[in-house]
Design a protein around this motif. Structure first.
Motif, PDB file in Angstrom:
ATOM      1  N   VAL A  46       0.949  -1.275  -0.072  1.00 43.20           N
ATOM      2  CA  VAL A  46       0.006   0.048  -0.061  1.00 43.20           C
ATOM      3  C   VAL A  46       1.009   1.230   0.044  1.00 43.20           C
ATOM      4  O   VAL A  46       0.600   2.414  -0.691  1.00 43.20           O
ATOM      5  N   ALA A  47       2.114   1.287   0.613  1.00 42.20           N
ATOM      6  CA  ALA A  47       2.905   2.416   0.694  1.00 42.20           C
ATOM      7  C   ALA A  47       3.687   2.483  -0.601  1.00 42.20           C
ATOM      8  O   ALA A  47       4.504   3.444  -0.665  1.00 42.20           O
ATOM      9  N   GLY A  48       3.607   1.629  -1.492  1.00 40.86           N
ATOM     10  CA  GLY A  48       4.246   1.520  -2.821  1.00 40.86           C
ATOM     11  C   GLY A  48       5.604   0.753  -2.780  1.00 40.86           C
ATOM     12  O   GLY A  48       6.281   1.066  -3.678  1.00 40.86           O
ATOM     13  N   VAL A  49       5.806   0.063  -1.748  1.00 40.89           N
ATOM     14  CA  VAL A  49       7.294  -0.759  -1.810  1.00 40.89           C
ATOM     15  C   VAL A  49       6.962  -2.098  -2.430  1.00 40.89           C
ATOM     16  O   VAL A  49       5.906  -2.743  -2.117  1.00 40.89           O
ATOM     17  N   THR A  50       7.650  -2.367  -3.626  1.00 42.13           N
ATOM     18  CA  THR A  50       7.312  -3.538  -4.286  1.00 42.13           C
ATOM     19  C   THR A  50       8.865  -4.378  -4.300  1.00 42.13           C
ATOM     20  O   THR A  50       9.857  -4.072  -4.008  1.00 42.13           O
ATOM     21  N   PHE A  51       8.419  -5.801  -4.500  1.00 44.18           N
ATOM     22  CA  PHE A  51       9.365  -6.844  -4.612  1.00 44.18           C
ATOM     23  C   PHE A  51       9.171  -7.507  -5.561  1.00 44.18           C
ATOM     24  O   PHE A  51       8.194  -8.149  -6.031  1.00 44.18           O
ATOM     25  N   ASP A  52      10.377  -8.311  -5.974  1.00 46.75           N
ATOM     26  CA  ASP A  52      10.350  -9.302  -6.991  1.00 46.75           C
ATOM     27  C   ASP A  52       9.970 -10.672  -6.494  1.00 46.75           C
ATOM     28  O   ASP A  52       9.370 -11.524  -7.249  1.00 46.75           O
ATOM     29  N   LEU A  53      10.493 -10.944  -5.294  1.00 46.45           N
ATOM     30  CA  LEU A  53      10.308 -12.072  -4.736  1.00 46.45           C
ATOM     31  C   LEU A  53       9.749 -11.987  -3.345  1.00 46.45           C
ATOM     32  O   LEU A  53      10.302 -10.831  -2.539  1.00 46.45           O
ATOM     33  N   ILE A  54       8.547 -12.790  -3.101  1.00 49.08           N
ATOM     34  CA  ILE A  54       8.146 -12.563  -1.699  1.00 49.08           C
ATOM     35  C   ILE A  54       8.202 -14.150  -0.988  1.00 49.08           C
ATOM     36  O   ILE A  54       7.502 -15.102  -1.576  1.00 49.08           O
ATOM     37  N   PHE A  55       8.806 -14.228  -0.021  1.00 45.57           N
ATOM     38  CA  PHE A  55       8.634 -15.586   0.995  1.00 45.57           C
ATOM     39  C   PHE A  55       7.711 -15.424   2.041  1.00 45.57           C
ATOM     40  O   PHE A  55       8.015 -14.527   2.779  1.00 45.57           O
ATOM     41  N   MET A  56       6.808 -16.383   1.908  1.00 43.89           N
ATOM     42  CA  MET A  56       5.621 -16.064   2.999  1.00 43.89           C
ATOM     43  C   MET A  56       5.304 -17.234   3.698  1.00 43.89           C
ATOM     44  O   MET A  56       5.275 -18.260   3.150  1.00 43.89           O
ATOM     45  N   ASP A  57       5.338 -17.073   5.268  1.00 40.95           N
ATOM     46  CA  ASP A  57       5.222 -18.090   6.162  1.00 40.95           C
ATOM     47  C   ASP A  57       3.636 -18.377   6.141  1.00 40.95           C
ATOM     48  O   ASP A  57       2.846 -17.494   5.551  1.00 40.95           O
ATOM     49  N   MET A  58       3.134 -19.470   6.506  1.00 39.72           N
ATOM     50  CA  MET A  58       1.804 -19.855   6.369  1.00 39.72           C
ATOM     51  C   MET A  58       1.161 -19.484   7.635  1.00 39.72           C
ATOM     52  O   MET A  58       0.115 -18.807   7.825  1.00 39.72           O
ATOM     53  N   GLU A  59       1.652 -19.828   8.855  1.00 42.92           N
ATOM     54  CA  GLU A  59       0.924 -19.347  10.036  1.00 42.92           C
ATOM     55  C   GLU A  59       1.717 -18.242  10.674  1.00 42.92           C
ATOM     56  O   GLU A  59       2.763 -18.347  11.332  1.00 42.92           O
ATOM     57  N   MET A  60       0.696 -17.272  10.894  1.00 40.56           N
ATOM     58  CA  MET A  60       1.321 -15.931  11.768  1.00 40.56           C
ATOM     59  C   MET A  60       0.438 -15.225  12.231  1.00 40.56           C
ATOM     60  O   MET A  60      -0.917 -15.423  11.747  1.00 40.56           O
ATOM     61  N   PRO A  61       0.340 -14.577  13.347  1.00 43.47           N
ATOM     62  CA  PRO A  61      -0.740 -13.666  13.994  1.00 43.47           C
ATOM     63  C   PRO A  61      -0.974 -12.674  13.105  1.00 43.47           C
ATOM     64  O   PRO A  61      -0.134 -12.247  12.317  1.00 43.47           O
ATOM     65  N   VAL A  62      -1.835 -11.758  13.566  1.00 42.09           N
ATOM     66  CA  VAL A  62      -2.420 -10.481  12.968  1.00 42.09           C
ATOM     67  C   VAL A  62      -3.040 -10.945  11.340  1.00 42.09           C
ATOM     68  O   VAL A  62      -4.073 -10.822  11.489  1.00 42.09           O
ATOM     69  N   MET A  63      -2.176 -11.399  10.381  1.00 42.72           N
ATOM     70  CA  MET A  63      -2.795 -11.801   9.177  1.00 42.72           C
ATOM     71  C   MET A  63      -1.822 -13.041   8.597  1.00 42.72           C
ATOM     72  O   MET A  63      -0.446 -12.882   8.533  1.00 42.72           O
ATOM     73  N   ASP A  64      -2.365 -14.526   8.661  1.00 41.05           N
ATOM     74  CA  ASP A  64      -1.720 -15.631   8.077  1.00 41.05           C
ATOM     75  C   ASP A  64      -1.283 -15.366   6.569  1.00 41.05           C
ATOM     76  O   ASP A  64      -1.591 -14.192   5.750  1.00 41.05           O
ATOM     77  N   GLY A  65      -0.300 -16.135   6.148  1.00 39.71           N
ATOM     78  CA  GLY A  65       0.252 -16.255   4.743  1.00 39.71           C
ATOM     79  C   GLY A  65      -0.859 -16.442   3.865  1.00 39.71           C
ATOM     80  O   GLY A  65      -0.892 -15.480   2.702  1.00 39.71           O
TER      81      GLY A  65
END
Length: 129
Positions: A46-65
């Motif tokens: 949302v802040a405009g920061v982009t990435f070519d690759l995102i490693f995303m964990d499955m189970e996380m508090p607040v918002m999961d993968g």
């Protein structure tokens, strides 16, 4: 030769897991940003920061993968997203892929797997107009 200008985001609530992956990326001459949950990953976009690759964990508090992946895809993020989890359940893999992930791996990633992922990202970037 892998390009070293790939922007990488590591999303994981476990500080040790984040550090292990970022150290592996350092080994590959790549720098990574780190956040603790999916909400922070969405906020970066949302802040405009982009990435070519995102490693995303499955189970996380607040918002999961899977939820973060779904939201990022709905927002038009086309980056390669790779799910990483300590869970080996087929249902977890299927939920992540259904949310819009490109790949799913069980932690910890081997160096060989990391290099394979980075080669795919390199090909993705090379094929852009």
């Amino acid at each position: 030769m892998l390009r070293n200008d790939v922007s990488v985001l590591v999303v994981d609530d476990n500080r040790v897991d984040r550090r292990v992956l970022t150290k592996m990326l350092d080994w590959a001459s790549m720098r990574a940003a780190e956040v603790e949950n999916g909400k922070e990953a969405v906020e970066l976009h949302v802040a405009g920061v982009t990435f070519d690759l995102i490693f995303m964990d499955m189970e996380m508090p607040v918002m999961d993968g899977p939820q973060a992946t779904r939201i990022l895809r709905q927002m038009g993020v086309h980056s390669r997203m790779v799910g990483v989890s300590g869970n080996r359940r087929e249902s977890d893999c299927q939920a992540f892929i259904a949310a819009g992930l490109d790949d799913f791996y069980v932690k910890p990633l081997s160096r060989q797997t990391l290099v394979e992922i980075l080669h795919r990202v390199d090909q993705d970037i090379s094929n852009r107009c």
